[in-house]
Design a protein around this motif. Sequence first.
Motif, PDB file in Angstrom:
ATOM      1  N   PHE A   6       3.933 -40.973  36.187  1.00 11.48           N
ATOM      2  CA  PHE A   6       3.245 -41.497  34.959  1.00 11.48           C
ATOM      3  C   PHE A   6       2.472 -42.697  35.048  1.00 11.48           C
ATOM      4  CE2 PHE A   6       6.651 -38.739  33.517  1.00 11.48           C
ATOM      5  CZ  PHE A   6       6.039 -37.641  32.913  1.00 11.48           C
ATOM      6  N   PHE A  13      -4.999 -44.900  30.556  1.00 15.51           N
ATOM      7  CA  PHE A  13      -4.977 -44.962  29.234  1.00 15.51           C
ATOM      8  C   PHE A  13      -5.358 -46.489  28.899  1.00 15.51           C
ATOM      9  CE2 PHE A  13      -4.379 -40.718  29.782  1.00 15.51           C
ATOM     10  CZ  PHE A  13      -3.085 -40.440  29.737  1.00 15.51           C
ATOM     11  N   TRP A  71      -3.254 -36.929  19.306  1.00 20.74           N
ATOM     12  CA  TRP A  71      -3.328 -37.486  20.597  1.00 20.74           C
ATOM     13  C   TRP A  71      -1.663 -37.314  21.187  1.00 20.74           C
ATOM     14  CZ3 TRP A  71      -4.957 -43.057  22.094  1.00 20.74           C
ATOM     15  CH2 TRP A  71      -4.938 -43.110  23.437  1.00 20.74           C
ATOM     16  N   ILE A  75       0.184 -35.199  24.127  1.00 20.81           N
ATOM     17  CA  ILE A  75       0.780 -36.115  25.400  1.00 20.81           C
ATOM     18  C   ILE A  75       2.322 -35.678  25.494  1.00 20.81           C
ATOM     19  CG2 ILE A  75       1.760 -38.423  26.195  1.00 20.81           C
ATOM     20  CD1 ILE A  75      -0.662 -39.747  25.085  1.00 20.81           C
ATOM     21  N   GLY A  78       2.441 -32.357  26.921  1.00 22.63           N
ATOM     22  CA  GLY A  78       2.206 -32.236  28.493  1.00 22.63           C
ATOM     23  C   GLY A  78       3.514 -32.744  29.027  1.00 22.63           C
ATOM     24  N   ILE A  90      -0.518 -33.141  32.276  1.00 28.62           N
ATOM     25  CA  ILE A  90      -0.480 -33.953  31.082  1.00 28.62           C
ATOM     26  C   ILE A  90      -1.760 -34.717  31.122  1.00 28.62           C
ATOM     27  CG2 ILE A  90       0.754 -35.602  32.929  1.00 28.62           C
ATOM     28  CD1 ILE A  90       2.283 -36.739  30.471  1.00 28.62           C
ATOM     29  N   HIS A  91      -2.219 -35.015  32.263  1.00 34.69           N
ATOM     30  CA  HIS A  91      -3.454 -35.885  32.181  1.00 34.69           C
ATOM     31  C   HIS A  91      -4.591 -35.285  31.715  1.00 34.69           C
ATOM     32  CE1 HIS A  91      -3.597 -33.200  35.814  1.00 34.69           C
ATOM     33  NE2 HIS A  91      -4.705 -33.716  35.734  1.00 34.69           N
ATOM     34  N   ALA A  94      -3.925 -35.589  27.919  1.00 38.86           N
ATOM     35  CA  ALA A  94      -3.888 -36.829  27.364  1.00 38.86           C
ATOM     36  C   ALA A  94      -5.425 -37.205  27.104  1.00 38.86           C
ATOM     37  CB  ALA A  94      -3.416 -37.760  28.202  1.00 38.86           C
TER      38      ALA A  94
END
Length: 329
Positions: A6, A13, A71, A75, A78, A90-91, A94
């Motif tokens: 991550f 982010f 949002w 996430i 994900g 997940i990316h 996100a």
Amino acid sequence: MNIAVFIPFIIVFLLIIFSIFSNSKNKININYEKINNKDIEKYKNLILNNELLAKYRKSYKKCQIIGGIIWIIFILVGIILLVTKGIFIIHVLAILGLFVFILIPNIASTKYNKVYKNEIIKNLMLANNMEYYPDQGMSIEDYRYAKFEYFDRYHSNDLIKGKVNNIDYILADVHTEDRYEDSDGDTHYRTIFRGSVSTLKMPKNLNSFIYIVNNKSVAFSKKYLINIDNEEFEKIFDIYSDNDVLAMRILTPDVTNSILDLTNETGIHTEIKIFNNIIYFRFYTGDLFSPSINDIDKEATNIAFYFKLIEGINIIMKNILDVIEEVEL
């Protein structure tokens, strides 16, 4: 689960958030300290008392909360898919969540901006005997005639029309960009100038140019550099002209002192060009009429500053026009 998976996304982010909320640095260095606090309070109350603006401010905050929740949900989904199914998206989720977080509040912000310009700013301009057209600007031909710089892209809005010595002038926000290619051959654009530009067409044609600019701001032939009898003025500005006699006759103490007063009162990077029968003013102000839905104090301060700027421009233009009217060409 390996937390290292991550780390790249966390970094991305944080960079995105930083780019959204940080302010860019350029030649903009506005001095707000000398603005009358009573003027700021007057404009602040005007903004606060507008029912539509208050409605959209509340709506904007609600949309931010909703967008933020969506949002976070994206996430979490994900993360769950990664842990339970081994699906690594997940990316993607996100980024989609971030898009929603920005888009939803932007709907309220767009409505707020329209009311702010069409009710607050337009009415203030009318009260000061000026006209305001938020969706119009200075034509590319008028700006290009001044030969400030070469550019590839041009945009202008927030057009103001006024009069000085019964002669029409305009003031507008201008944004110019040049095009460049990166090492991969991709095309990008970068800002050259973003600020306020004013122009006025004089009844007399000087058939020459006078260019007043902050010291060492432009590359210009030294053969056109002239000196005047104002040491304080020359500490800040360089003067270029192809007619030094005419330039010194026009740049009287009243004219140079009014330019100094505006510079000292505002602190902004200033350029003035008299080109044949047209006067140009260019100020590195950014977009002063851009609403700040989360910062009413900033909105009110920018309005007060803009009227201070207009007042200073009017004084300088009046002094120049008065002198030129008496000059025999």
